[in-house]
Design a protein around this motif. Structure first.
Motif, PDB file in Angstrom:
ATOM      1  N   THR A 268       0.710  -1.301  -0.026  1.00 17.71           N
ATOM      2  CA  THR A 268       0.003   0.016   0.088  1.00 17.71           C
ATOM      3  C   THR A 268       0.967   1.282  -0.030  1.00 17.71           C
ATOM      4  OG1 THR A 268      -1.766  -1.056   1.003  1.00 17.71           O
ATOM      5  CG2 THR A 268      -1.813   1.377   1.396  1.00 17.71           C
ATOM      6  N   GLN A 269       1.914   1.347   0.936  1.00 13.84           N
ATOM      7  CA  GLN A 269       2.616   2.632   1.006  1.00 13.84           C
ATOM      8  C   GLN A 269       3.305   2.760  -0.265  1.00 13.84           C
ATOM      9  OE1 GLN A 269       4.427   3.536   4.957  1.00 13.84           O
ATOM     10  NE2 GLN A 269       5.960   4.687   3.767  1.00 13.84           N
ATOM     11  N   ALA A 270       3.986   1.857  -0.958  1.00 13.13           N
ATOM     12  CA  ALA A 270       4.684   1.986  -1.987  1.00 13.13           C
ATOM     13  C   ALA A 270       4.019   2.283  -3.240  1.00 13.13           C
ATOM     14  CB  ALA A 270       5.398   0.564  -2.451  1.00 13.13           C
ATOM     15  N   THR A 271       2.647   1.838  -3.290  1.00 15.53           N
ATOM     16  CA  THR A 271       1.725   2.129  -4.319  1.00 15.53           C
ATOM     17  C   THR A 271       1.299   3.580  -4.193  1.00 15.53           C
ATOM     18  OG1 THR A 271       0.777  -0.131  -4.278  1.00 15.53           O
ATOM     19  CG2 THR A 271      -0.589   1.720  -5.266  1.00 15.53           C
ATOM     20  N   LEU A 272       0.984   4.006  -2.925  1.00 15.63           N
ATOM     21  CA  LEU A 272       0.629   5.570  -2.694  1.00 15.63           C
ATOM     22  C   LEU A 272       1.930   6.461  -3.237  1.00 15.63           C
ATOM     23  CD1 LEU A 272      -1.379   5.169   0.366  1.00 15.63           C
ATOM     24  CD2 LEU A 272      -2.216   6.094  -1.701  1.00 15.63           C
ATOM     25  N   GLU A 273       3.221   6.124  -2.727  1.00 12.31           N
ATOM     26  CA  GLU A 273       4.454   6.921  -2.982  1.00 12.31           C
ATOM     27  C   GLU A 273       4.660   6.923  -4.276  1.00 12.31           C
ATOM     28  OE1 GLU A 273       6.871   6.147   1.044  1.00 12.31           O
ATOM     29  OE2 GLU A 273       7.115   4.844  -0.711  1.00 12.31           O
ATOM     30  N   ALA A 274       4.236   5.850  -5.225  1.00  8.99           N
ATOM     31  CA  ALA A 274       4.621   6.049  -6.646  1.00  8.99           C
ATOM     32  C   ALA A 274       3.424   6.627  -7.538  1.00  8.99           C
ATOM     33  CB  ALA A 274       4.393   4.533  -7.172  1.00  8.99           C
ATOM     34  N   TYR A 275       2.280   6.746  -6.968  1.00 15.90           N
ATOM     35  CA  TYR A 275       1.103   7.663  -7.580  1.00 15.90           C
ATOM     36  C   TYR A 275       1.477   8.802  -8.296  1.00 15.90           C
ATOM     37  CZ  TYR A 275      -2.618   4.445  -6.844  1.00 15.90           C
ATOM     38  OH  TYR A 275      -3.674   3.419  -6.986  1.00 15.90           O
ATOM     39  N   PRO A 276       1.858   9.891  -7.648  1.00 13.18           N
ATOM     40  CA  PRO A 276       2.320  11.258  -8.042  1.00 13.18           C
ATOM     41  C   PRO A 276       3.042  11.303  -9.073  1.00 13.18           C
ATOM     42  CG  PRO A 276       2.507  11.254  -5.700  1.00 13.18           C
ATOM     43  CD  PRO A 276       2.440   9.724  -5.905  1.00 13.18           C
ATOM     44  N   ALA A 277       4.148  10.358  -9.407  1.00 15.71           N
ATOM     45  CA  ALA A 277       5.097  10.374 -10.606  1.00 15.71           C
ATOM     46  C   ALA A 277       4.214   9.968 -11.656  1.00 15.71           C
ATOM     47  CB  ALA A 277       6.092   9.511 -10.233  1.00 15.71           C
ATOM     48  N   LYS A 278       2.985   9.326 -11.399  1.00 17.73           N
ATOM     49  CA  LYS A 278       2.214   8.852 -12.457  1.00 17.73           C
ATOM     50  C   LYS A 278       1.056   9.714 -12.911  1.00 17.73           C
ATOM     51  CE  LYS A 278       3.309   4.033 -11.351  1.00 17.73           C
ATOM     52  NZ  LYS A 278       2.740   2.753 -11.005  1.00 17.73           N
ATOM     53  N   GLY A 279       1.296  10.806 -12.421  1.00 15.24           N
ATOM     54  CA  GLY A 279       0.070  11.860 -12.336  1.00 15.24           C
ATOM     55  C   GLY A 279      -1.045  11.745 -11.427  1.00 15.24           C
ATOM     56  N   VAL A 280      -0.978  10.707 -10.614  1.00 13.74           N
ATOM     57  CA  VAL A 280      -2.396  10.264  -9.714  1.00 13.74           C
ATOM     58  C   VAL A 280      -2.036  11.229  -8.404  1.00 13.74           C
ATOM     59  CG1 VAL A 280      -3.768   8.879  -8.294  1.00 13.74           C
ATOM     60  CG2 VAL A 280      -2.606   8.399 -10.673  1.00 13.74           C
ATOM     61  N   CYS A 305       0.216   6.246   5.960  1.00 13.68           N
ATOM     62  CA  CYS A 305       0.378   6.505   4.327  1.00 13.68           C
ATOM     63  C   CYS A 305      -0.122   7.953   3.905  1.00 13.68           C
ATOM     64  CB  CYS A 305      -0.703   5.231   3.852  1.00 13.68           C
ATOM     65  SG  CYS A 305      -0.041   3.814   4.332  1.00 13.68           S
ATOM     66  N   ALA A 306      -0.941   8.615   4.473  1.00 14.64           N
ATOM     67  CA  ALA A 306      -1.421   9.958   4.242  1.00 14.64           C
ATOM     68  C   ALA A 306      -0.117  10.705   3.891  1.00 14.64           C
ATOM     69  CB  ALA A 306      -2.456  10.691   4.835  1.00 14.64           C
ATOM     70  N   GLY A 307       0.781  10.773   5.066  1.00 12.02           N
ATOM     71  CA  GLY A 307       1.931  11.357   4.933  1.00 12.02           C
ATOM     72  C   GLY A 307       3.025  10.987   3.700  1.00 12.02           C
ATOM     73  N   ALA A 308       3.120   9.710   3.824  1.00 13.94           N
ATOM     74  CA  ALA A 308       3.965   9.150   2.662  1.00 13.94           C
ATOM     75  C   ALA A 308       3.578   9.738   1.244  1.00 13.94           C
ATOM     76  CB  ALA A 308       4.069   7.623   2.785  1.00 13.94           C
ATOM     77  N   PHE A 309       2.255   9.654   0.965  1.00 15.38           N
ATOM     78  CA  PHE A 309       1.788  10.357  -0.285  1.00 15.38           C
ATOM     79  C   PHE A 309       1.732  11.617  -0.711  1.00 15.38           C
ATOM     80  CE2 PHE A 309      -2.039  11.788  -2.650  1.00 15.38           C
ATOM     81  CZ  PHE A 309      -1.810  11.160  -3.721  1.00 15.38           C
ATOM     82  N   GLN A 310       1.645  12.484   0.532  1.00 12.84           N
ATOM     83  CA  GLN A 310       2.075  13.820   0.470  1.00 12.84           C
ATOM     84  C   GLN A 310       3.330  14.099   0.374  1.00 12.84           C
ATOM     85  OE1 GLN A 310      -0.205  14.626   3.833  1.00 12.84           O
ATOM     86  NE2 GLN A 310      -2.225  14.870   3.066  1.00 12.84           N
ATOM     87  N   GLN A 311       4.393  13.388   1.004  1.00 11.68           N
ATOM     88  CA  GLN A 311       5.802  13.785   0.730  1.00 11.68           C
ATOM     89  C   GLN A 311       6.341  13.102  -0.558  1.00 11.68           C
ATOM     90  OE1 GLN A 311       7.837  11.804   3.994  1.00 11.68           O
ATOM     91  NE2 GLN A 311       7.027  13.197   5.497  1.00 11.68           N
ATOM     92  N   ALA A 312       5.638  12.588  -1.267  1.00  7.93           N
ATOM     93  CA  ALA A 312       5.709  12.010  -2.641  1.00  7.93           C
ATOM     94  C   ALA A 312       5.354  12.893  -3.728  1.00  7.93           C
ATOM     95  CB  ALA A 312       5.325  10.580  -2.759  1.00  7.93           C
ATOM     96  N   GLY A 313       4.597  14.042  -3.479  1.00 10.68           N
ATOM     97  CA  GLY A 313       4.038  14.878  -4.136  1.00 10.68           C
ATOM     98  C   GLY A 313       2.400  14.790  -4.253  1.00 10.68           C
ATOM     99  N   GLY A 314       1.896  13.942  -3.488  1.00  6.87           N
ATOM    100  CA  GLY A 314       0.354  13.955  -3.685  1.00  6.87           C
ATOM    101  C   GLY A 314      -0.264  15.255  -3.071  1.00  6.87           C
ATOM    102  N   GLU A 315      -1.143  15.570  -3.669  1.00  5.55           N
ATOM    103  CA  GLU A 315      -1.951  16.729  -3.298  1.00  5.55           C
ATOM    104  C   GLU A 315      -3.207  16.405  -2.357  1.00  5.55           C
ATOM    105  OE1 GLU A 315      -2.969  18.751  -6.933  1.00  5.55           O
ATOM    106  OE2 GLU A 315      -0.839  18.920  -7.283  1.00  5.55           O
TER     107      GLU A 315
END
Length: 353
Positions: A268-280, A305-315
């Motif tokens: 789950t965390q790796a999936t979320l961290e990879a999303y922003p680079a894919k435009g998600v 996981c919310a924090g990890a997503f946002q650190q990876a560029g998620g909005e």
């Protein structure tokens, strides 16, 4: 003796047996510490991680590691995590599970179904032994066991059956048992999830992606024949089918890894961290393997996981809560339980169920 009189006598015997063979329902979830104090967390983890269904290693190898390394450090690390999600009535899992049991019991009472409902945790309190004794004290000769896991796994559902068999081995007068193996495919469960998701989107707008985060399992368990991964795939398929008209792509992943061996992927965390680079960059997450919010959903997903997503560029990261005691889910669970009670007394008839 005339035949009609024989039939009348048989009916009397059947009716008397039905009155004596009272049925009860036992809802069972995983478990929780009694408090967020380190000593209570350690006690809970010791019971949980000593289950051979959970950690499939020889005790002579595992117990020294568990007692000497894992429990002293992990219990202290979890104190703050539990503090962050603790509720006035206790842990979220306990609070929501008690509410589920109470609402099911109230529903039965409103339908004049004299079927007692008890709640147990596989680890911690209320214990399986105490809940079974509660139902036996209410003269339940038949007990329907409802593991609150939509998807079957040996480390969740099967260990409940193991423990109940162990407890019942000490009974001189054993009740009859029935067990619900899985319910991920039940309309009452799927429809409740779909309604929850749609209501959330109607209120908050839709995301770019919906991620279904299931609890993880060692890959070795699946390789040895555990059907859990297939059950998760089945859940994903049914939700994709039901939400096809919403225009939101749905992915699945696995959370809560433990230990060094390979677990189900994608994580789950790796999936979320990879999303922003894919435009998600706008994602909603729901955990369909949990019917009640707990540490793994509220702290691991909603916070970590919310924090990890946002650190990876998620909005935008939004967590959609579990079904908990939502009315539609309680109605769905009521229907699942009553169908499995059919043919058992003391419900007045199968038609009443």
């Amino acid at each position: 003796m005339p035949e009609p009189e024989k039939k009348h006598d048989q009916n009397n015997i059947v009716n008397q047996t039905c009155q004596e063979m009272k049925a009860g329902v036992l809802l069972v979830n995983l478990g929780t510490p009694s408090s967020f104090a380190a000593r209570d967390i350690r006690r809970y983890l010791a019971e949980f991680l000593s289950d051979r269904r959970v950690v499939e290693l020889p005790a002579v190898l595992w117990q020294p590691i568990l007692r000497g390394v894992i429990l002293p450090f992990r219990s202290r690390r979890l104190v703050h995590k539990y503090q962050q999600v603790w509720m006035e009535g206790g842990s979220p899992l306990l609070v929501h599970s008690l509410a589920q049991a109470q609402k099911i019991a109230e529903g039965f009472a409103s339908q004049n179904l004299p079927v007692p409902v008890a709640l147990a945790m596989r680890y911690g309190k209320p214990s399986l032994a105490s809940a079974l004794e509660d139902l036996r004290q209410q003269n339940c000769e038949r007990i329907l066991v409802v593991p609150m896991y939509p998807q079957y796994a040996a480390s969740t559902t099967a260990t409940i059956l193991d423990k109940i068999a162990s407890i019942a081995a000490g009974f001189r007068d054993q009740p009859e048992f029935r067990f619900i193996k899985r319910f991920y495919h039940e309309p009452g469960y799927i429809n409740a999830l779909v309604s929850k998701i749609k209501a959330f989107w109607q209120l908050n707008g839709k995301p770019q992606r919906l991620l279904l985060s299931f609890h993880g399992l060692p890959q070795r368990s699946v390789n040895q024949g555990d059907p859990y991964f297939k059950d998760c795939e089945g859940t994903l398929h049914l939700l994709r089918q039901a939400l096809a008209g919403e225009g939101v792509k749905i992915d699945a992943s696995f959370q809560s890894r433990f230990g060094a061996e390979k677990w189900l992927e994608p994580a789950t965390q790796a999936t979320l961290e990879a999303y922003p680079a894919k435009g998600v960059k706008r994602v909603d997450v729901i955990c369909p393997g949990f019917v009640a919010d707990c540490l793994e959903t509220l702290e691991e997903i909603q916070l970590e996981c919310a924090g990890a997503f946002q650190q990876a560029g998620g909005e935008q990261f939004r967590y959609i809560p579990c079904l908990n005691s939502d009315e539609q889910w309680i109605n769905g669970l009521d229907g699942i339980i009553k169908r499995h009670l059919q043919g058992w007394c003391p419900a007045q008839s199968d038609q009443a169920l």
